[in-house]
Scaffold this motif. Structure first.
Motif, short mmCIF file in Angstrom:
data_model
loop_
_atom_site.label_atom_id
_atom_site.label_comp_id
_atom_site.label_asym_id
_atom_site.label_seq_id
_atom_site.Cartn_x
_atom_site.Cartn_y
_atom_site.Cartn_z
N MET A 290 -22.45 -0.17 15.45
CA MET A 290 -21.30 -0.76 16.13
C MET A 290 -20.71 -1.86 15.25
N SER A 291 -19.63 -1.53 14.57
CA SER A 291 -19.01 -2.47 13.63
C SER A 291 -17.85 -3.19 14.30
N PRO A 292 -17.89 -4.53 14.36
CA PRO A 292 -16.79 -5.27 14.99
C PRO A 292 -15.53 -5.23 14.11
N GLN A 293 -14.39 -4.98 14.72
CA GLN A 293 -13.12 -4.92 14.00
C GLN A 293 -12.08 -5.73 14.78
N GLN A 294 -11.03 -6.14 14.07
CA GLN A 294 -9.93 -6.85 14.73
C GLN A 294 -8.61 -6.40 14.11
N VAL A 295 -7.71 -5.99 14.96
CA VAL A 295 -6.37 -5.60 14.54
C VAL A 295 -5.38 -6.38 15.38
N GLY A 296 -4.63 -7.26 14.74
CA GLY A 296 -3.74 -8.13 15.49
C GLY A 296 -4.55 -9.04 16.38
N GLY A 297 -4.25 -9.04 17.66
CA GLY A 297 -5.00 -9.88 18.60
C GLY A 297 -6.11 -9.14 19.30
N ALA A 298 -6.27 -7.85 18.97
CA ALA A 298 -7.27 -7.03 19.67
C ALA A 298 -8.56 -6.96 18.85
N HIS B 270 -32.13 -0.41 30.34
CA HIS B 270 -30.83 -0.30 29.69
C HIS B 270 -30.82 0.94 28.81
N LEU B 271 -29.91 1.83 29.10
CA LEU B 271 -29.89 3.15 28.48
C LEU B 271 -29.75 3.11 26.97
N LEU B 272 -28.92 2.22 26.44
CA LEU B 272 -28.59 2.25 25.02
C LEU B 272 -29.38 1.26 24.17
N THR B 273 -30.17 0.40 24.78
CA THR B 273 -30.94 -0.57 24.01
C THR B 273 -31.87 0.14 23.05
N GLY B 274 -31.84 -0.28 21.79
CA GLY B 274 -32.66 0.35 20.77
C GLY B 274 -31.92 1.41 19.98
N PHE B 275 -30.78 1.89 20.50
CA PHE B 275 -29.99 2.90 19.81
C PHE B 275 -28.77 2.29 19.11
N ILE B 276 -28.14 1.30 19.74
CA ILE B 276 -26.93 0.72 19.16
C ILE B 276 -27.31 -0.47 18.27
N LYS B 277 -26.77 -0.46 17.05
CA LYS B 277 -27.09 -1.48 16.05
C LYS B 277 -25.84 -2.27 15.69
N CYS B 278 -26.06 -3.52 15.33
CA CYS B 278 -24.97 -4.36 14.87
C CYS B 278 -24.54 -3.89 13.48
N GLY B 279 -23.27 -3.57 13.32
CA GLY B 279 -22.77 -3.11 12.03
C GLY B 279 -22.71 -4.21 11.00
N ALA B 280 -22.80 -5.47 11.44
CA ALA B 280 -22.71 -6.59 10.51
C ALA B 280 -24.06 -6.94 9.90
N CYS B 281 -25.14 -6.94 10.73
CA CYS B 281 -26.45 -7.35 10.22
C CYS B 281 -27.53 -6.28 10.36
N GLY B 282 -27.28 -5.24 11.15
CA GLY B 282 -28.24 -4.16 11.28
C GLY B 282 -29.24 -4.31 12.41
N HIS B 283 -29.26 -5.45 13.10
CA HIS B 283 -30.20 -5.65 14.20
C HIS B 283 -29.73 -4.91 15.46
N ASN B 284 -30.67 -4.67 16.38
CA ASN B 284 -30.33 -4.01 17.63
C ASN B 284 -29.39 -4.90 18.44
N LEU B 285 -28.37 -4.28 19.03
CA LEU B 285 -27.58 -4.99 20.03
C LEU B 285 -28.37 -5.02 21.33
N THR B 286 -28.42 -6.17 21.97
CA THR B 286 -29.18 -6.32 23.21
C THR B 286 -28.30 -6.99 24.26
N ILE B 287 -28.82 -7.04 25.49
CA ILE B 287 -28.11 -7.73 26.56
C ILE B 287 -28.25 -9.24 26.31
N VAL B 288 -27.13 -9.90 26.02
CA VAL B 288 -27.18 -11.31 25.67
C VAL B 288 -26.58 -12.22 26.75
N SER B 289 -25.93 -11.62 27.74
CA SER B 289 -25.35 -12.43 28.82
C SER B 289 -25.14 -11.56 30.05
#
Length: 549
Positions: A504-512, A315-334
């Motif tokens: 990678m910080s999760p955001q929500q605007v309206g229903g998106a 996976h090209l981006l594993t180890g580079f992209i971080k969760c903006g909420a907790c700081g852990h690496n984003l990984t393939i979860v499903s």
């Protein structure tokens, strides 16, 4: 006790000693038993061949003896040994064995030393001889180390097998010589590492190509390349003609034959230049060492010895992209099963529920959007033009001397052609050809040498190729995601030079719901901290439904 039944234990230390030593020890014990009217039980003669006396737990013969002593209904009451060092050369271990046997009711007799555990003076004698045996081991180690040091200082080899070299016996010892076949493999390993391949990827490539590996250790059925061996090779300074001896020492773990490596102070190292053993160029060596140092500094001990490129290799981006909420690496979860669409997510949420970020994003779509933004924002045409121009400046500076030399060669070539034409005209007019023959041959030879050196039509050849380089770069970056997926391990290594992390910080605007990606891009890249970094954060909004906001 009349006519007791006896067991016997015998041992010799190394495979360089004669196995007949066991028979001699047993013979001496049997002779002593006969002189005392005692009986030897053949089924209770125990021995260990090529086993050090400084260990006890991993000697099968001694372990069997200890088990027999502890068994109910034991049939012997006396244990005969040639001397106390056969049981152990470690003082504390020898005392423990004597105490254990005495507690079980087994009398221990050291035939050669006249020690009998039933005597009141036995404890003192055992302690004294144990101290002597222990000191013998230490003195032997010092003498062995001194002898090896002398060999190294005389240019001899004092170690075992070393891949890339062959051991050549000589009158005063063993010397190393470069093995060209193995040296080619060493260069290949370093080139792969410099190009971003992980230890595991290198090992797999070498095994797939069936390249000969270092010989298997004793007890292993076949030899193959493994990541740990490659790791050691990448740090071996002998490949650049520098021998470092006495860097470390090995200490035996108490009670076993396992040896633990301990680094010695640098003041005790012996460093010798051996240019005849050089296999690698300095530039390749430095590139690999810089990469290893950069990886270790950037990622520390995470991954338990595996380097950055070895983790998340599919996976090209594993180890580079971080969760903006907790700081852990984003990984393939499903979606990682066959036929599924892998999705990135925060494992702290999916596996532990410890993070509020439950946003999932498809791997292919996330890569496409992030890399498209990189292509449009960072790799702009003016940036590419600047990079190509800088490349041209560097290239022209490097080859400026060559261009000057080419001008001189061209002038000499024109002069030689005129001289040859004049000489051939003289020969055609009837002048003595034999006198002209050597002059013509000399000039033709020089002309051929100059022609072979002329690699281009003019000193401006570097500039004429810059447009081709620019067109090649533009074409290659048309689809940067496809370009990076041609070789993911190498792409991850190159990516790691330019970006440390993308938040990678999760955001929500309206229903998106969407991610906002933020990070810093090191345009020049490199494995050291001495690079220029664009401090401005790059922000990208990524819609969780598959569009841009």
């Amino acid at each position: 006790m009349s006519n007791p039944w006896c067991a016997v234990y015998a041992r010799y230390s190394t495979d360089k000693q004669s196995p007949l030593s066991i028979e001699d020890q047993v013979r001496k014990c049997c002779e002593h038993a006969a002189s005392q009217g005692w009986q030897i039980l053949p089924e209770h003669i125990y021995s260990d061949g090529a086993m050090s006396g400084s260990s006890s737990e991993d000697r099968p013969g001694l372990c069997a003896l200890v088990d027999a002593v502890s068994m109910p209904g034991r049939t012997f009451d006396v244990l005969l040994v040639d001397d106390t060092s056969r049981l152990s050369r470690h003082q504390a271990t020898a005392m423990q064995l004597f105490e254990r046997f005495n507690f079980a009711g087994v009398r221990v007799v050291a035939v050669g030393q006249g020690i009998d555990s039933s005597s009141e003076q036995a404890d003192v004698l055992i302690a004294v001889h144990g101290l002597i045996d222990n000191q013998y081991v230490k003195e032997l180690a010092k003498k062995t180390h001194r002898g090896l040091e002398g060999k190294v200082l005389r240019g001899l080899h004092a170690g075992g097998r070393c891949f890339g070299y062959r051991s050549v016996p000589s009158t005063d010892g063993v010397r190393l010589e470069v093995s060209e076949a193995e040296a080619a493999t060493v260069r290949r390993i370093f080139e792969m590492s410099a190009n971003g391949y992980s230890l595991k990827a290198i090992a797999k490539a070498l095994n797939a190509e069936r390249l000969p590996s270092p010989r298997a250790r004793s007890g292993r059925r076949r030899a193959s390349w493994c990541p740990s061996a490659i790791r050691e090779m990448l740090r071996r300074e002998l490949y650049i003609g520098r021998m470092v001896w006495n860097r470390a020492k090995f200490i035996k773990k108490p009670g076993s034959r396992k040896r633990i490596r301990r680094e010695r102070p640098q003041s005790e190292w012996r460093v010798m230049e051996r240019p005849e053993l050089r296999i690698l160029a300095d530039e390749l060596w430095r590139t690999v060492q810089d990469r290893l140092a950069w990886t270790g500094e950037t990622y520390g001990r995470r991954g338990k010895g595996r380097d950055l490129i070895g983790r998340g290799v599919h996976h090209l981006l594993t180890g580079f992209i971080k969760c903006g909420a907790c700081g852990h690496n984003l990984t393939i979860v499903s979606g990682s099963r066959k036929g599924g669409r892998p999705k990135y997510g925060c494992p702290q949420n999916s596996e532990r529920g410890a993070c509020s970020n439950d946003l999932r994003e498809r791997e292919d779509w996330l890569e496409q959007r992030l890399l498209a933004d990189l292509q449009s924002e960072v790799l702009r045409p003016e940036v590419i033009d600047f990079a190509v121009e800088e490349f041209g400046v560097q290239l022209k500076a490097r080859f400026s001397g060559l261009s000057s030399k080419l001008d001189t060669d061209r002038e000499r070539k024109a002069s030689l052609e005129l001289e040859l034409d004049r000489l051939w005209r003289l020969a055609a007019q009837g002048c003595a050809f034999d006198s002209l023959k050597s002059q013509i041959a000399q000039r033709e030879r020089e002309l051929r040498e100059i022609t072979s050196r002329l690699l281009s039509d003019g000193p401006g050849s570097v500039e004429t190729h810059l447009d081709e380089i620019r067109r090649f770069v533009d074409k290659s970056l048309t689809d940067i995601r496809a370009l990076l997926h041609r070789d993911i391990p190498a792409a991850r290594a190159e990516l790691a030079k330019h970006v440390k992390e993308i938040r990678m910080s999760p955001q929500q605007v309206g229903g998106a719901r969407f991610y906002v990606a933020e990070g810093e891009w090191n345009l020049l890249g490199g494995y050291t901290s001495s690079f220029l970094t664009d401090p401005r954060p790059r922000m990208t909004e990524i819609d969780g439904c598959g569009g841009w906001i």
